[in-house]
Design a protein around this motif. Structure first.
Motif, short mmCIF file in Angstrom:
data_model
loop_
_atom_site.label_atom_id
_atom_site.label_comp_id
_atom_site.label_asym_id
_atom_site.label_seq_id
_atom_site.Cartn_x
_atom_site.Cartn_y
_atom_site.Cartn_z
N THR A 80 19.85 0.23 70.19
CA THR A 80 19.21 1.47 69.77
C THR A 80 19.97 2.18 68.65
N TYR A 81 21.29 2.12 68.68
CA TYR A 81 22.08 2.90 67.72
C TYR A 81 22.97 2.06 66.81
N GLY A 82 22.92 0.75 66.95
CA GLY A 82 23.79 -0.11 66.17
C GLY A 82 23.58 -0.03 64.67
N ASP A 83 22.35 0.33 64.24
CA ASP A 83 22.07 0.45 62.81
C ASP A 83 22.28 1.88 62.31
N GLN A 84 22.83 2.74 63.19
CA GLN A 84 23.09 4.13 62.80
C GLN A 84 24.59 4.44 62.84
N GLY A 85 25.40 3.38 62.76
CA GLY A 85 26.84 3.56 62.69
C GLY A 85 27.57 3.54 64.01
N GLN B 32 26.64 13.03 68.02
CA GLN B 32 27.66 13.39 67.03
C GLN B 32 27.97 12.21 66.13
N TRP B 33 28.09 11.04 66.73
CA TRP B 33 28.44 9.84 65.97
C TRP B 33 27.33 9.47 64.99
N VAL B 34 26.10 9.62 65.40
CA VAL B 34 24.98 9.32 64.50
C VAL B 34 25.04 10.25 63.29
N GLN B 35 25.33 11.53 63.53
CA GLN B 35 25.45 12.48 62.41
C GLN B 35 26.60 12.10 61.48
N ARG B 36 27.71 11.66 62.05
CA ARG B 36 28.87 11.28 61.25
C ARG B 36 28.75 9.89 60.65
N GLY B 37 27.87 9.08 61.22
CA GLY B 37 27.68 7.72 60.73
C GLY B 37 28.69 6.74 61.27
N GLU B 38 29.45 7.14 62.30
CA GLU B 38 30.48 6.25 62.84
C GLU B 38 30.91 6.70 64.23
N GLY B 39 31.13 5.73 65.11
CA GLY B 39 31.65 5.98 66.45
C GLY B 39 31.69 4.67 67.20
N ALA C 198 40.44 16.47 73.46
CA ALA C 198 40.69 15.60 72.31
C ALA C 198 40.56 16.36 71.00
N GLU C 199 39.51 17.17 70.88
CA GLU C 199 39.29 17.93 69.65
C GLU C 199 40.39 18.96 69.43
N GLN C 200 40.85 19.57 70.52
CA GLN C 200 41.89 20.59 70.41
C GLN C 200 43.21 19.98 69.95
N HIS C 201 43.55 18.82 70.48
CA HIS C 201 44.87 18.22 70.20
C HIS C 201 44.86 17.32 68.97
N PHE C 202 43.75 16.58 68.78
CA PHE C 202 43.76 15.52 67.77
C PHE C 202 42.62 15.57 66.75
N GLY C 203 41.46 16.07 67.15
CA GLY C 203 40.30 16.06 66.27
C GLY C 203 39.11 15.40 66.94
N PRO C 204 38.00 15.24 66.21
CA PRO C 204 36.78 14.66 66.78
C PRO C 204 37.02 13.26 67.35
N VAL C 205 36.31 12.96 68.43
CA VAL C 205 36.47 11.68 69.12
C VAL C 205 35.80 10.56 68.32
N ASP C 206 36.55 9.50 68.07
CA ASP C 206 36.03 8.33 67.37
C ASP C 206 35.66 7.19 68.31
#
Length: 273
Positions: free
Chosen positions: A171-176, A127-134, A77-85
């Protein structure tokens, strides 16, 4: 979340709900890695998608029960399109009916229906926690809220999948990190009819239990419902709304519900003779 411009991985994408999800995601503007243990099926779905939407999908053969395979999908995914959302943990198996099921059969059901979700989350959520979204979408089943007549491995592993999705959300809903859990009843896929084709009375009863409980939806209908739920960041996705009533009845009087399920099972088995 608006999926337009996002990068998604869909497991079990070579047919059924997974193929419909991949198709719907791209139609809504996402780019998708289509993964399936049936590599030819994944490639076929990606080819059909890219015929209408060039450079929007890649098909990969992968057994997503293993961490290394999931790592490979993320790299693709990262190679073809970018980071996974978005990650759709959609691959699933039914498992043999009855109690006399081997340890290896239990391990397979838990690996595909549960641990594959855990392993994907372990790789992506930090990764998503660091980015704030996933966004993590778990395909469980109405069996994960209710039960499954016939297959203990399916019922137990799908209950566990619902439990893991709940935990992720809390656990992670308040971290994006957004989490949804898809719990359909009958959908017109090979998986629905696996019990009927097993040659086992309990397996045939399992298929009839689902097909007689409500409408059998087409995968494209389910995909449309899922995308609408993602837009509203809704946790529990019920393509068959009556499942919520069944779930409430179960919780309001557990013993009565269990007795009713035993009667239902007996009627289904009687119909098989």
């Amino acid at each position: 979340m608006n999926v337009a411009g996002k990068v998604a991985i869909v497991t079990g994408g070579g047919a059924g709900i997974g193929a419909a999800l991949a198709t719907a995601l791209v139609a809504a503007g996402a780019r998708v890695v289509v993964a399936d243990i049936d590599g030819a099926g994944a490639l076929d779905v990606a080819t059909r998608i890219t015929a209408q939407h060039p450079d929007s999908a890649v098909g990969v053969g992968a057994d997503v029960a293993g961490t290394a395979a999931i790592e490979g999908l993320i790299a693709t995914a990262e190679q073809h399109f970018g980071p996974v959302d978005l990650y759709f943990a959609n691959a699933g198996i039914v498992g043999a009916p009855g109690l006399d099921v081997s340890d290896s059969d239990w391990d397979l059901a838990l690996d595909v229906n549960l641990r594959a979700h855990i392993r994907a989350a372990q790789l992506l959520v930090p990764q998503w926690v660091q980015r704030g979204e996933g966004y993590f979408v778990s395909t469980a089943s109405a069996a994960g809220l209710l039960t499954q007549i016939g297959s203990a491995t399916y019922s137990v592993s799908k209950h566990a999948a619902v439990g893991f999705a709940e935990w992720l959300n809390v656990t992670y809903g308040d971290q994006g990190v957004r989490v949804s859990c898809l719990c359909p009843m009958g959908v017109n896929t090979k998986l629905l009819y696996a019990g009927q084709e097993s040659g086992e009375a309990l397996g045939a009863a399992a298929t009839r239990a689902v097909t007689s409980a409500g409408n059998v939806l087409e995968p494209a209908e389910v995909a449309e419902i899922v995308l609408a739920a993602i837009e509203h960041e809704q946790f529990l996705i019920l393509p068959h709304p009556q499942v919520l009533d069944m779930y409430r009845h179960k919780g309001s009087d557990y013993d009565r519900w269990l007795k009713g399920m035993r009667r239902y099972q007996a009627a289904l088995l009687a119909d098989n003779h």
